[in-house]
Design an enzyme around this catalytic site. Structure first.
Site, mmCIF file in Angstrom:
data_model
loop_
_atom_site.group_PDB
_atom_site.id
_atom_site.type_symbol
_atom_site.label_atom_id
_atom_site.label_comp_id
_atom_site.label_asym_id
_atom_site.label_seq_id
_atom_site.Cartn_x
_atom_site.Cartn_y
_atom_site.Cartn_z
ATOM 1 N N CYS A 153 -55.159 86.830 115.828
ATOM 2 C CA CYS A 153 -55.152 86.702 117.295
ATOM 3 C C CYS A 153 -55.822 87.866 118.010
ATOM 4 O O CYS A 153 -56.163 87.770 119.185
ATOM 5 C CB CYS A 153 -53.719 86.566 117.796
ATOM 6 S SG CYS A 153 -52.893 85.185 117.013
ATOM 7 N N HIS A 197 -54.196 86.828 125.060
ATOM 8 C CA HIS A 197 -54.190 85.830 123.995
ATOM 9 C C HIS A 197 -53.197 84.741 124.395
ATOM 10 O O HIS A 197 -52.243 84.994 125.128
ATOM 11 C CB HIS A 197 -53.783 86.488 122.671
ATOM 12 C CG HIS A 197 -53.607 85.483 121.583
ATOM 13 N ND1 HIS A 197 -54.623 84.645 121.204
ATOM 14 C CD2 HIS A 197 -52.525 85.159 120.827
ATOM 15 C CE1 HIS A 197 -54.179 83.846 120.252
ATOM 16 N NE2 HIS A 197 -52.919 84.134 120.013
ATOM 17 N N ASN A 236 -52.744 77.291 120.786
ATOM 18 C CA ASN A 236 -53.122 78.637 120.336
ATOM 19 C C ASN A 236 -54.304 78.509 119.373
ATOM 20 O O ASN A 236 -54.154 78.015 118.262
ATOM 21 C CB ASN A 236 -51.906 79.253 119.634
ATOM 22 C CG ASN A 236 -52.160 80.636 119.077
ATOM 23 O OD1 ASN A 236 -53.291 81.123 119.069
ATOM 24 N ND2 ASN A 236 -51.109 81.276 118.596
HETATM 25 O O1 UT7 Z 1 -50.497 83.773 117.957
HETATM 26 C C1 UT7 Z 1 -49.838 84.421 116.923
HETATM 27 C C2 UT7 Z 1 -48.576 85.027 117.392
HETATM 28 N N1 UT7 Z 1 -47.569 84.003 117.505
HETATM 29 C C3 UT7 Z 1 -46.698 84.019 118.483
HETATM 30 O O2 UT7 Z 1 -46.754 84.862 119.335
HETATM 31 C C4 UT7 Z 1 -45.635 82.952 118.442
HETATM 32 C C5 UT7 Z 1 -44.335 83.508 118.972
HETATM 33 N N2 UT7 Z 1 -43.248 82.552 118.826
HETATM 34 C C6 UT7 Z 1 -43.123 81.437 119.571
HETATM 35 O O3 UT7 Z 1 -43.976 81.121 120.377
HETATM 36 C C7 UT7 Z 1 -41.851 80.648 119.434
HETATM 37 O O4 UT7 Z 1 -40.951 81.343 118.600
HETATM 38 C C8 UT7 Z 1 -42.060 79.203 118.852
HETATM 39 C C9 UT7 Z 1 -42.782 78.326 119.890
HETATM 40 C C10 UT7 Z 1 -42.860 79.239 117.589
HETATM 41 C C11 UT7 Z 1 -40.698 78.573 118.582
HETATM 42 O O5 UT7 Z 1 -39.934 78.551 119.775
HETATM 43 P P1 UT7 Z 1 -38.438 79.151 119.813
HETATM 44 O O6 UT7 Z 1 -37.976 78.979 121.191
HETATM 45 O O7 UT7 Z 1 -38.471 80.537 119.241
HETATM 46 O O8 UT7 Z 1 -37.683 78.138 118.880
HETATM 47 P P2 UT7 Z 1 -36.803 78.440 117.584
HETATM 48 O O9 UT7 Z 1 -37.679 78.534 116.400
HETATM 49 O O10 UT7 Z 1 -35.847 79.544 117.874
HETATM 50 O O11 UT7 Z 1 -35.965 77.131 117.510
HETATM 51 C C12 UT7 Z 1 -35.005 76.777 118.554
HETATM 52 C C13 UT7 Z 1 -34.590 75.329 118.330
HETATM 53 C C14 UT7 Z 1 -34.184 75.049 116.891
HETATM 54 O O12 UT7 Z 1 -33.173 74.052 116.922
HETATM 55 P P3 UT7 Z 1 -31.619 74.454 116.762
HETATM 56 O O13 UT7 Z 1 -31.516 75.191 115.461
HETATM 57 O O14 UT7 Z 1 -31.312 75.313 117.941
HETATM 58 O O15 UT7 Z 1 -30.935 73.132 116.774
HETATM 59 C C15 UT7 Z 1 -35.440 74.452 116.292
HETATM 60 O O16 UT7 Z 1 -35.166 73.616 115.200
HETATM 61 O O17 UT7 Z 1 -35.702 74.471 118.612
HETATM 62 C C16 UT7 Z 1 -35.972 73.665 117.461
HETATM 63 N N3 UT7 Z 1 -37.415 73.459 117.392
HETATM 64 C C17 UT7 Z 1 -38.001 72.358 117.863
HETATM 65 N N4 UT7 Z 1 -37.532 71.265 118.462
HETATM 66 C C18 UT7 Z 1 -38.412 70.319 118.816
HETATM 67 C C19 UT7 Z 1 -38.346 74.294 116.883
HETATM 68 N N5 UT7 Z 1 -39.560 73.735 117.015
HETATM 69 C C20 UT7 Z 1 -39.376 72.535 117.601
HETATM 70 C C21 UT7 Z 1 -40.246 71.513 118.013
HETATM 71 N N6 UT7 Z 1 -39.717 70.428 118.618
HETATM 72 N N7 UT7 Z 1 -41.589 71.591 117.846
#
Ligand code: UT7
Length: 335
Positions: A115, A261, A291
């Site tokens: 990135c 980014h 992204n």
């Molecule tokens: O460019 C390179 C650098 N990368 C970044 O900067 C990425 C940084 N991270 C993020 O943008 C976020 O962490 C993500 C978008 C990847 C994930 O979002 P989050 O709010 O951190 O979600 P999480 O992984 O903590 O998951 C929260 C909940 C979980 O469900 P439970 O366990 O609370 O029931 C996940 O299973 O959201 C669920 N979940 C989804 N639900 C529907 C995770 N992904 C999805 C999805 N659709 N696509």
């Protein structure tokens, strides 16, 4: 004095636009979740069955940038190609692009800074230009991430955020007394977080690349500890903005446009609020592209130029954070 200036830009994304709705059919996700948690509404993915590679995406963007600069490929002194999804693992994508452009014998350097690829790339171009080693450089950020994604519910957090695309800039040496072009840069890395966002292949800790465990453990797919990277981004990006401003002896008000980014709209909103940056001074396009890693910043810059949202004399801050962990930023003054 010799300055590094961006003479022209070009961008390209594949034709296939993939909406969140389309992904709900293959992943256990919803449009509401993706929009609210990331800001993304759609991304572009290369059509399934299309045989093109990362260098083909780059070629389309490069042709536009070269034509706008009125440069012939053979005039280039260097190609710097940033990607984390190369055509093949070895050699780098730069040589494929060099061949496709007909840039005969022009050296091609691949960099793997994910990135922050554009930030590192512009820094490299500036070093070549200021040292007199180059006057015309093609800097490429291109990604073909869709073919690497694990399209399963288990990996839905990563699968929904990444898109394909390419952004290219022509970087030129300009002899001038004015302080224009790249004026300040700061780049950092922290390898303690190298495992937080990675493709495991082929550098396994043990065993051969053909070990069945590679496939069983999904090491051929990207892995991201999203929450960890998110927290690192919202703490380190405000700091890099402050560091850059201090180094350049400038304030938020002196910057006409912030181009971050695009990893997650919530990250950029949090950074903007923390640094008290007016909403119209930070450009986001993650809604339309997802992204696109190394391609993100040059695509955004190309759009801003096209929309005439930046003009001669403006100060722009490019910044970002990603796999490595690497993060940093640049201040650039438009000629
Ligand atoms: O460019 C390179 C650098 N990368 C970044 O900067 C990425 C940084 N991270 C993020 O943008 C976020 O962490 C993500 C978008 C990847 C994930 O979002 P989050 O709010 O951190 O979600 P999480 O992984 O903590 O998951 C929260 C909940 C979980 O469900 P439970 O366990 O609370 O029931 C996940 O299973 O959201 C669920 N979940 C989804 N639900 C529907 C995770 N992904 C999805 C999805 N659709 N696509």
């Amino acid at each position: 004095m010799i300055r590094s200036v961006i003479r022209s830009t070009g961008r390209y994304v594949p034709e296939r636009r993939v909406t969140n709705h389309e992904l709900t059919d293959i992943l256990d996700t919803t449009d509401e979740w993706v929009t609210q948690r990331t800001g993304i509404e759609a991304r572009y993915w290369v059509e399934e069955g299309d045989d093109s590679g990362t260098s083909d995406l780059a070629l389309n963007a490069a042709k536009i940038a070269l034509e706008r600069a009125d440069w012939q490929p053979e005039e280039l002194d260097l190609i710097v190609f940033s990607t984390m999804t190369p055509d093949v693992n070895v050699p780098g994508s730069g040589v494929f692009l060099q061949d496709k452009l007909g840039a005969k014998n022009v050296p091609a350097l691949d960099i793997r800074q994910q990135c922050t690829g554009f930030l590192h790339g512009l820094e490299i171009c500036d070093a070549y230009i200021r040292s007199g080693k180059a006057t015309k450089i093609l800097l490429v950020g291109a990604e073909y991430q869709s073919r690497y994604l694990e399209l399963t519910a288990a990996n839905r957090d990563t699968a929904v955020i990444f898109g394909d695309g390419a952004g290219v800039v022509c970087v030129e040496a300009l002899e001038t007394q004015d302080e224009v072009g790249l004026i300040t840069s700061i780049l950092h890395a922290d390898g303690r977080y190298a495992q937080a966002l990675r493709f495991g292949l082929p550098a396994r800790k043990s065993g051969h690349i053909t070990d069945p465990a590679v496939l069983e453990n999904n090491e051929h797919f990207p892995y991201m500890d999203g929450q960890k990277v998110f927290k690192l981004a919202v703490t380190r990006l405000p700091k890099i903005i402050a560091e850059l401003l201090e180094k350049a002896n400038m304030s938020i008000e002196d910057i006409d446009m912030f181009i971050p980014h695009q990893a997650n709209l919530r990250i950029n909103d949090a950074v903007r609020e923390r640094m008290k940056i007016p909403a119209d001074k930070m450009y986001n396009n993650i809604q339309r592209y997802g992204n696109t890693t190394a391609a993100t910043i040059p695509i955004a810059f190309d759009e801003l130029l096209e929309k005439k949202l930046v003009k001669s004399g403006d100060h722009i801050m490019f910044f970002g954070l990603g796999a490595g962990l690497t993060w940093g930023g640049l201040i650039y003054k438009m000629v």
